[in-house]
Motif scaffolding. Structure first.
Motif, PDB file in Angstrom:
ATOM      1  N   HIS A  63       5.045  -4.857 -16.651  1.00 21.38           N
ATOM      2  CA  HIS A  63       4.355  -4.082 -15.616  1.00 21.38           C
ATOM      3  C   HIS A  63       3.093  -3.482 -16.203  1.00 21.38           C
ATOM      4  N   LEU A  64       2.014  -3.501 -15.403  1.00 28.25           N
ATOM      5  CA  LEU A  64       0.757  -2.895 -15.810  1.00 28.25           C
ATOM      6  C   LEU A  64       0.448  -1.691 -14.930  1.00 28.25           C
ATOM      7  N   ASP A  65       0.285  -0.535 -15.563  1.00 31.93           N
ATOM      8  CA  ASP A  65      -0.342   0.592 -14.884  1.00 31.93           C
ATOM      9  C   ASP A  65      -1.837   0.335 -14.964  1.00 31.93           C
ATOM     10  N   GLY A  66      -2.347  -0.290 -13.922  1.00 32.16           N
ATOM     11  CA  GLY A  66      -3.764  -0.641 -13.866  1.00 32.16           C
ATOM     12  C   GLY A  66      -4.524   0.285 -12.951  1.00 32.16           C
ATOM     13  N   ALA A  67      -4.274   1.591 -13.076  1.00 27.75           N
ATOM     14  CA  ALA A  67      -4.977   2.557 -12.232  1.00 27.75           C
ATOM     15  C   ALA A  67      -6.485   2.303 -12.282  1.00 27.75           C
ATOM     16  N   PHE A 122       0.847  -1.188   0.000  1.00 34.02           N
ATOM     17  CA  PHE A 122       0.000   0.000   0.000  1.00 34.02           C
ATOM     18  C   PHE A 122       0.883   1.238   0.000  1.00 34.02           C
ATOM     19  N   ALA A 123       0.600   2.189  -0.892  1.00 34.49           N
ATOM     20  CA  ALA A 123       1.385   3.409  -1.003  1.00 34.49           C
ATOM     21  C   ALA A 123       0.455   4.593  -1.235  1.00 34.49           C
ATOM     22  N   PRO A 124       0.960   5.812  -1.087  1.00 31.26           N
ATOM     23  CA  PRO A 124       0.081   6.985  -1.160  1.00 31.26           C
ATOM     24  C   PRO A 124      -0.555   7.232  -2.515  1.00 31.26           C
ATOM     25  N   SER A 125       0.110   6.878  -3.623  1.00 28.44           N
ATOM     26  CA  SER A 125      -0.415   7.270  -4.931  1.00 28.44           C
ATOM     27  C   SER A 125      -0.022   6.276  -6.011  1.00 28.44           C
ATOM     28  N   GLY A 126      -0.740   6.348  -7.126  1.00 27.66           N
ATOM     29  CA  GLY A 126      -0.401   5.529  -8.283  1.00 27.66           C
ATOM     30  C   GLY A 126       0.897   5.970  -8.927  1.00 27.66           C
ATOM     31  N   THR A 127       1.183   7.259  -8.885  1.00 32.09           N
ATOM     32  CA  THR A 127       2.474   7.727  -9.381  1.00 32.09           C
ATOM     33  C   THR A 127       3.605   7.029  -8.637  1.00 32.09           C
ATOM     34  N   GLN A 128       3.447   6.888  -7.317  1.00 32.94           N
ATOM     35  CA  GLN A 128       4.505   6.250  -6.546  1.00 32.94           C
ATOM     36  C   GLN A 128       4.557   4.743  -6.772  1.00 32.94           C
ATOM     37  N   THR A 129       3.424   4.080  -6.845  1.00 36.62           N
ATOM     38  CA  THR A 129       3.483   2.632  -7.067  1.00 36.62           C
ATOM     39  C   THR A 129       4.048   2.310  -8.445  1.00 36.62           C
ATOM     40  N   ASN A 130       3.744   3.127  -9.446  1.00 34.67           N
ATOM     41  CA  ASN A 130       4.364   2.919 -10.757  1.00 34.67           C
ATOM     42  C   ASN A 130       5.875   3.100 -10.684  1.00 34.67           C
ATOM     43  N   LEU A 131       6.316   4.169 -10.020  1.00 38.56           N
ATOM     44  CA  LEU A 131       7.748   4.432  -9.928  1.00 38.56           C
ATOM     45  C   LEU A 131       8.456   3.335  -9.137  1.00 38.56           C
ATOM     46  N   ILE A 132       7.854   2.894  -8.046  1.00 38.20           N
ATOM     47  CA  ILE A 132       8.443   1.805  -7.262  1.00 38.20           C
ATOM     48  C   ILE A 132       8.604   0.564  -8.135  1.00 38.20           C
ATOM     49  N   ALA A 133       7.575   0.267  -8.935  1.00 36.97           N
ATOM     50  CA  ALA A 133       7.642  -0.908  -9.804  1.00 36.97           C
ATOM     51  C   ALA A 133       8.755  -0.768 -10.832  1.00 36.97           C
ATOM     52  N   LEU A 134       8.843   0.386 -11.475  1.00 38.35           N
ATOM     53  CA  LEU A 134       9.872   0.603 -12.484  1.00 38.35           C
ATOM     54  C   LEU A 134      11.265   0.472 -11.880  1.00 38.35           C
ATOM     55  N   SER A 192       1.707   8.127 -24.736  1.00 38.03           N
ATOM     56  CA  SER A 192       0.732   8.823 -23.891  1.00 38.03           C
ATOM     57  C   SER A 192       0.520   8.161 -22.536  1.00 38.03           C
ATOM     58  N   TRP A 193       1.294   7.094 -22.226  1.00 43.27           N
ATOM     59  CA  TRP A 193       1.155   6.419 -20.935  1.00 43.27           C
ATOM     60  C   TRP A 193       1.397   7.402 -19.794  1.00 43.27           C
ATOM     61  N   HIS A 194       0.716   7.190 -18.694  1.00 41.09           N
ATOM     62  CA  HIS A 194       0.973   7.998 -17.499  1.00 41.09           C
ATOM     63  C   HIS A 194       2.425   7.838 -17.045  1.00 41.09           C
ATOM     64  N   THR A 195       2.957   6.645 -17.127  1.00 37.49           N
ATOM     65  CA  THR A 195       4.324   6.415 -16.651  1.00 37.49           C
ATOM     66  C   THR A 195       5.340   7.237 -17.429  1.00 37.49           C
ATOM     67  N   TYR A 196       4.988   7.628 -18.653  1.00 40.03           N
ATOM     68  CA  TYR A 196       5.916   8.402 -19.481  1.00 40.03           C
ATOM     69  C   TYR A 196       5.589   9.885 -19.481  1.00 40.03           C
ATOM     70  N   ARG A 197       4.301  10.227 -19.664  1.00 40.48           N
ATOM     71  CA  ARG A 197       3.939  11.622 -19.911  1.00 40.48           C
ATOM     72  C   ARG A 197       3.402  12.348 -18.693  1.00 40.48           C
ATOM     73  N   TRP A 198       2.733  11.656 -17.793  1.00 42.61           N
ATOM     74  CA  TRP A 198       1.937  12.326 -16.766  1.00 42.61           C
ATOM     75  C   TRP A 198       2.481  12.144 -15.350  1.00 42.61           C
ATOM     76  N   GLU A 199       3.667  11.593 -15.194  1.00 45.85           N
ATOM     77  CA  GLU A 199       4.197  11.374 -13.841  1.00 45.85           C
ATOM     78  C   GLU A 199       5.539  12.073 -13.648  1.00 45.85           C
ATOM     79  N   ALA A 200       5.641  13.251 -14.283  1.00 42.73           N
ATOM     80  CA  ALA A 200       6.728  14.205 -14.057  1.00 42.73           C
ATOM     81  C   ALA A 200       8.112  13.653 -14.371  1.00 42.73           C
ATOM     82  N   GLY A 201       8.176  12.642 -15.221  1.00 43.04           N
ATOM     83  CA  GLY A 201       9.467  12.089 -15.599  1.00 43.04           C
ATOM     84  C   GLY A 201      10.191  11.379 -14.478  1.00 43.04           C
TER      85      GLY A 201
END
Length: 359
Positions: A164-168, A54-66, A81-90
């Motif tokens: 890895h799946l960004d399954g938000a 469990f983590a605070p946000s999807g941005t963080q769980t994606n980054l942890i996974a990567l 256009s993936w969130h992991t590339y475009r919408w999570e501040a690099g």
């Protein structure tokens, strides 16, 4: 006020608030918050993984996974256009020192298998080492088919890559798949997850929890993920108050996602009728294909500013941006959008009578 901006605006229901207040608490950084432990184990069992975090946000769980799949200088294949590339501040590059290799996303939300294969680097010191393929489901409200995900997984594993799946909005995808196949939504979600080594699942979008996301994977992967979460400042103390909301959502607010999809369908069909018959919007409004709880509509540039102002004046809230010379409106249904809100939005659009501006 009909609020179609995003499913992130949802508020905890009274029953969810009661579950939060009744949650037994501990210290999750020390690993002894019983409500967090229960949520993590329940989610892992539900979706076919050994463990969850469990983590605070999807941005963080994606980054942890990567960061779990890739080391410094490694590469992850992602969609443009993936969130992991475009919408999570690099974050993957800034904090993980991971090189993203973006691939064009097709109109149906997929990445071409040939494009993925072509992006995989040979074992050569000149190149970053390709380690991971990332998919997103849903993506812009579109659902990736099970056979497509299986084909990508076969390609990735044949080349020694992780998945890895960004399954938000995993359960929105599962709701659509279950409806199409006549299966149960939980069964469909587990089938989606079976193709991935790790999955990020957001609890605070359509599922309606106020905060939090889950990362799911093997026990060893999650053990390292816990360490990475600490590095990123994601450790929380009496987090069971929030985890209880997530647990309530997984048990009680998954099946109701079908209601969001039905309301989105009614909204989209109503806007389609107006796009054909409305005195001002006829020929100026395009309703794009929809599948789940997200709809995009394109409005011609000469009328978009006045339509947006009209919607705002009538308390209909949407998000908008420029796309290919038109203004694209994004409509999202969720647990705080009811039938009356859909009716109010369609009524407001139908009464739009401001003439187009002169360009």
């Amino acid at each position: 006020m009909p609020d179609f901006r995003s499913d992130t605006v949802t508020q905890p229901t009274p029953a969810m608030r009661e579950a939060m207040m009744a949650a037994p608490l501990g210290d999750d950084v020390l690993g002894d918050d019983p409500s967090v432990i229960a949520l993590q184990q329940h989610a892992a069992d539900l979706l076919g993984f050994e463990a969850a975090l469990f983590a605070p946000s999807g941005t963080q769980t994606n980054l942890i996974a990567l960061m779990g799949h890739c080391q410094r200088g490694d590469e992850a294949i992602v969609g443009q256009s993936w969130h992991t590339y475009r919408w999570e501040a690099g974050g993957m590059a800034v904090l993980g020192s991971i090189q993203p290799q973006p691939v064009e996303v097709q109109p149906d939300g997929t990445l071409r298998l040939a494009d993925i294969a072509g992006a995989i680097k040979p074992d050569d010191a000149h190149f970053a080492r390709t380690r991971l393929v990332v998919l997103e489901n849903t993506t812009g409200g579109q659902v990736l088919p099970l056979d497509y995900m299986a084909a990508v997984a076969a390609l990735a594993r044949g080349r020694g890559l992780g998945m890895h799946l960004d399954g938000a909005r995993l359960f929105n995808a599962a709701t659509a798949l279950a409806a199409a196949q006549g299966t149960d939504v939980y069964t469909a979600a587990r089938a989606v997850c079976s193709h991935f080594d790790s999955v990020s699942l957001c609890l605070s979008k359509g599922l309606g929890a106020p905060v939090g996301s889950l990362l799911l994977g093997s026990a060893d992967f999650i053990r390292q993920a816990r360490r990475t979460r600490k590095i990123l400042g994601g450790g929380m103390r009496q987090a069971g108050l929030l985890a209880a909301a997530g647990q309530y959502a997984l048990v009680h607010q998954v099946r109701r996602l079908a209601d969001d999809h039905a309301r989105l369908d009614r909204l989209a069909r109503g806007l389609q009728r107006l796009a054909q018959s409305h005195a001002v919007l006829g020929g100026r409004l395009t309703v794009l294909p929809w599948q789940t709880n997200i709809l995009f509509t394109d409005v011609a540039a000469d009328v978009a500013p006045t339509l947006l102002a009209w919607l705002a004046a009538h308390d209909v809230r949407v998000t908008s941006g420029l796309y290919a010379g038109a203004t694209r409106l994004r409509w999202v249904t969720h647990l705080d959008v009811g039938d009356a809100d859909v009716d109010a939005a369609l009524d407001a659009v139908s009464r739009f009578d401001v003439p187009p501006t002169q360009g």
